[in-house]
Design a protein around this motif. Sequence first.
Motif, PDB file in Angstrom:
ATOM      1  N   ILE A  12      45.990  40.763  41.461  1.00 33.00           N
ATOM      2  CA  ILE A  12      44.745  41.536  41.497  1.00 33.00           C
ATOM      3  C   ILE A  12      43.558  40.613  41.733  1.00 33.00           C
ATOM      4  O   ILE A  12      42.667  40.918  42.534  1.00 33.00           O
ATOM      5  N   LEU A  13      43.539  39.465  41.055  1.00 37.37           N
ATOM      6  CA  LEU A  13      42.458  38.498  41.238  1.00 37.37           C
ATOM      7  C   LEU A  13      42.397  38.012  42.681  1.00 37.37           C
ATOM      8  O   LEU A  13      41.319  37.929  43.283  1.00 37.37           O
ATOM      9  N   GLY A  14      43.555  37.716  43.272  1.00 37.05           N
ATOM     10  CA  GLY A  14      43.590  37.285  44.660  1.00 37.05           C
ATOM     11  C   GLY A  14      43.141  38.369  45.621  1.00 37.05           C
ATOM     12  O   GLY A  14      42.428  38.103  46.590  1.00 37.05           O
ATOM     13  N   THR A  15      43.547  39.610  45.349  1.00 37.67           N
ATOM     14  CA  THR A  15      43.126  40.735  46.194  1.00 37.67           C
ATOM     15  C   THR A  15      41.614  40.919  46.143  1.00 37.67           C
ATOM     16  O   THR A  15      40.953  41.073  47.176  1.00 37.67           O
ATOM     17  N   LEU A  16      41.057  40.894  44.949  1.00 39.88           N
ATOM     18  CA  LEU A  16      39.604  41.048  44.804  1.00 39.88           C
ATOM     19  C   LEU A  16      38.853  39.887  45.448  1.00 39.88           C
ATOM     20  O   LEU A  16      37.795  40.078  46.056  1.00 39.88           O
ATOM     21  N   THR A  17      39.402  38.687  45.331  1.00 37.07           N
ATOM     22  CA  THR A  17      38.775  37.525  45.959  1.00 37.07           C
ATOM     23  C   THR A  17      38.742  37.690  47.473  1.00 37.07           C
ATOM     24  O   THR A  17      37.746  37.367  48.117  1.00 37.07           O
ATOM     25  N   GLY A  18      39.811  38.224  48.036  1.00 38.53           N
ATOM     26  CA  GLY A  18      39.837  38.453  49.477  1.00 38.53           C
ATOM     27  C   GLY A  18      38.937  39.588  49.920  1.00 38.53           C
ATOM     28  O   GLY A  18      38.248  39.497  50.935  1.00 38.53           O
ATOM     29  N   VAL A  19      38.915  40.682  49.153  1.00 41.04           N
ATOM     30  CA  VAL A  19      38.105  41.844  49.521  1.00 41.04           C
ATOM     31  C   VAL A  19      36.619  41.490  49.503  1.00 41.04           C
ATOM     32  O   VAL A  19      35.865  41.849  50.409  1.00 41.04           O
ATOM     33  N   PHE A  20      36.196  40.753  48.485  1.00 36.58           N
ATOM     34  CA  PHE A  20      34.783  40.410  48.352  1.00 36.58           C
ATOM     35  C   PHE A  20      34.426  39.089  49.016  1.00 36.58           C
ATOM     36  O   PHE A  20      33.306  38.611  48.900  1.00 36.58           O
ATOM     37  N   LYS A  21      35.394  38.494  49.723  1.00 37.25           N
ATOM     38  CA  LYS A  21      35.186  37.265  50.490  1.00 37.25           C
ATOM     39  C   LYS A  21      34.520  36.177  49.648  1.00 37.25           C
ATOM     40  O   LYS A  21      33.534  35.562  50.050  1.00 37.25           O
ATOM     41  N   LEU A  22      35.078  35.940  48.468  1.00 39.93           N
ATOM     42  CA  LEU A  22      34.533  34.940  47.566  1.00 39.93           C
ATOM     43  C   LEU A  22      34.888  33.514  47.998  1.00 39.93           C
ATOM     44  O   LEU A  22      34.273  32.557  47.547  1.00 39.93           O
ATOM     45  N   ILE A  23      35.889  33.364  48.854  1.00 36.45           N
ATOM     46  CA  ILE A  23      36.240  32.058  49.406  1.00 36.45           C
ATOM     47  C   ILE A  23      35.897  32.101  50.894  1.00 36.45           C
ATOM     48  O   ILE A  23      36.478  32.880  51.648  1.00 36.45           O
ATOM     49  N   PRO A  24      34.962  31.283  51.341  1.00 44.03           N
ATOM     50  CA  PRO A  24      34.485  31.372  52.735  1.00 44.03           C
ATOM     51  C   PRO A  24      35.398  30.659  53.736  1.00 44.03           C
ATOM     52  O   PRO A  24      34.951  29.912  54.583  1.00 44.03           O
ATOM     53  N   TYR A  25      36.699  30.906  53.654  1.00 42.34           N
ATOM     54  CA  TYR A  25      37.655  30.276  54.553  1.00 42.34           C
ATOM     55  C   TYR A  25      38.480  31.370  55.212  1.00 42.34           C
ATOM     56  O   TYR A  25      38.936  32.289  54.541  1.00 42.34           O
ATOM     57  N   ASP A  26      38.675  31.275  56.510  1.00 39.52           N
ATOM     58  CA  ASP A  26      39.421  32.297  57.238  1.00 39.52           C
ATOM     59  C   ASP A  26      40.908  31.951  57.241  1.00 39.52           C
ATOM     60  O   ASP A  26      41.391  31.224  58.095  1.00 39.52           O
ATOM     61  N   PHE A  27      41.632  32.472  56.242  1.00 41.06           N
ATOM     62  CA  PHE A  27      43.056  32.190  56.130  1.00 41.06           C
ATOM     63  C   PHE A  27      43.866  32.850  57.230  1.00 41.06           C
ATOM     64  O   PHE A  27      44.949  32.398  57.570  1.00 41.06           O
ATOM     65  N   ALA A  28      43.356  33.932  57.789  1.00 42.49           N
ATOM     66  CA  ALA A  28      44.100  34.655  58.824  1.00 42.49           C
ATOM     67  C   ALA A  28      44.254  33.820  60.089  1.00 42.49           C
ATOM     68  O   ALA A  28      45.223  33.970  60.819  1.00 42.49           O
ATOM     69  N   GLN A  29      43.315  32.942  60.360  1.00 44.55           N
ATOM     70  CA  GLN A  29      43.356  32.138  61.576  1.00 44.55           C
ATOM     71  C   GLN A  29      43.907  30.735  61.344  1.00 44.55           C
ATOM     72  O   GLN A  29      43.877  29.907  62.227  1.00 44.55           O
ATOM     73  N   SER A  30      44.413  30.464  60.160  1.00 45.83           N
ATOM     74  CA  SER A  30      44.906  29.122  59.866  1.00 45.83           C
ATOM     75  C   SER A  30      46.415  29.120  59.685  1.00 45.83           C
ATOM     76  O   SER A  30      47.050  30.153  59.551  1.00 45.83           O
ATOM     77  N   LYS A  31      46.967  27.940  59.671  1.00 44.19           N
ATOM     78  CA  LYS A  31      48.400  27.748  59.448  1.00 44.19           C
ATOM     79  C   LYS A  31      48.664  27.326  58.006  1.00 44.19           C
ATOM     80  O   LYS A  31      49.733  26.832  57.682  1.00 44.19           O
ATOM     81  N   LEU A  32      47.679  27.532  57.121  1.00 48.01           N
ATOM     82  CA  LEU A  32      47.797  27.084  55.742  1.00 48.01           C
ATOM     83  C   LEU A  32      48.988  27.722  55.032  1.00 48.01           C
ATOM     84  O   LEU A  32      49.736  27.041  54.332  1.00 48.01           O
ATOM     85  N   SER A  33      49.219  29.018  55.235  1.00 45.33           N
ATOM     86  CA  SER A  33      50.332  29.681  54.560  1.00 45.33           C
ATOM     87  C   SER A  33      51.669  29.134  55.057  1.00 45.33           C
ATOM     88  O   SER A  33      52.613  28.990  54.283  1.00 45.33           O
ATOM     89  N   TYR A  34      51.750  28.780  56.331  1.00 43.39           N
ATOM     90  CA  TYR A  34      52.989  28.205  56.871  1.00 43.39           C
ATOM     91  C   TYR A  34      53.270  26.850  56.231  1.00 43.39           C
ATOM     92  O   TYR A  34      54.395  26.571  55.828  1.00 43.39           O
ATOM     93  N   TYR A  35      52.248  26.013  56.139  1.00 38.50           N
ATOM     94  CA  TYR A  35      52.444  24.683  55.553  1.00 38.50           C
ATOM     95  C   TYR A  35      52.742  24.770  54.056  1.00 38.50           C
ATOM     96  O   TYR A  35      53.547  23.993  53.533  1.00 38.50           O
ATOM     97  N   ALA A  36      52.118  25.706  53.364  1.00 36.98           N
ATOM     98  CA  ALA A  36      52.415  25.894  51.939  1.00 36.98           C
ATOM     99  C   ALA A  36      53.863  26.344  51.764  1.00 36.98           C
ATOM    100  O   ALA A  36      54.573  25.859  50.873  1.00 36.98           O
TER     101      ALA A  36
END
Length: 122
Positions: A12-36
């Motif tokens: 829930i915390l992660g969902t709210l963080t994404g909805v309210f854009k509390l982290i100014p990083y575009d994860f959708a355009q990065s390969k961060l999830s692949y490397y993790a």
Amino acid sequence: MKGSLVIVAFFILGTLTGVFKLIPYDFAQSKLSYYALAALMFFVGFSIGNDSKTLKSFRSLNPRLVMLPVTTILGTLTGSALTSLMLPHRTLTDCLAVGAGFGYYSLSSIFITEYKGAELGT
């Protein structure tokens, strides 16, 4: 029970963080999830390979137990193929790709999202 509540709370915390854009990083355009994911898979493989008890237990298994994963794979892919007949907006390959994840969605959803889009990956 407490562990499950902690997991749901972080979701829930992660969902709210994404909805309210509390982290100014575009994860959708990065390969961060692949490397993790690659790092996690490496460390899981390392921990299994480093445990001599695990390797010994695999050697002592009855060879007939191989039939369990084989029938699970065949049944899951057959069910996925039959599901594609009931979903006219999804192709056979789409349904087989989702079914081939075998419930390991942290791995398969990243690849499916990358190649087929977020809707199918989700």
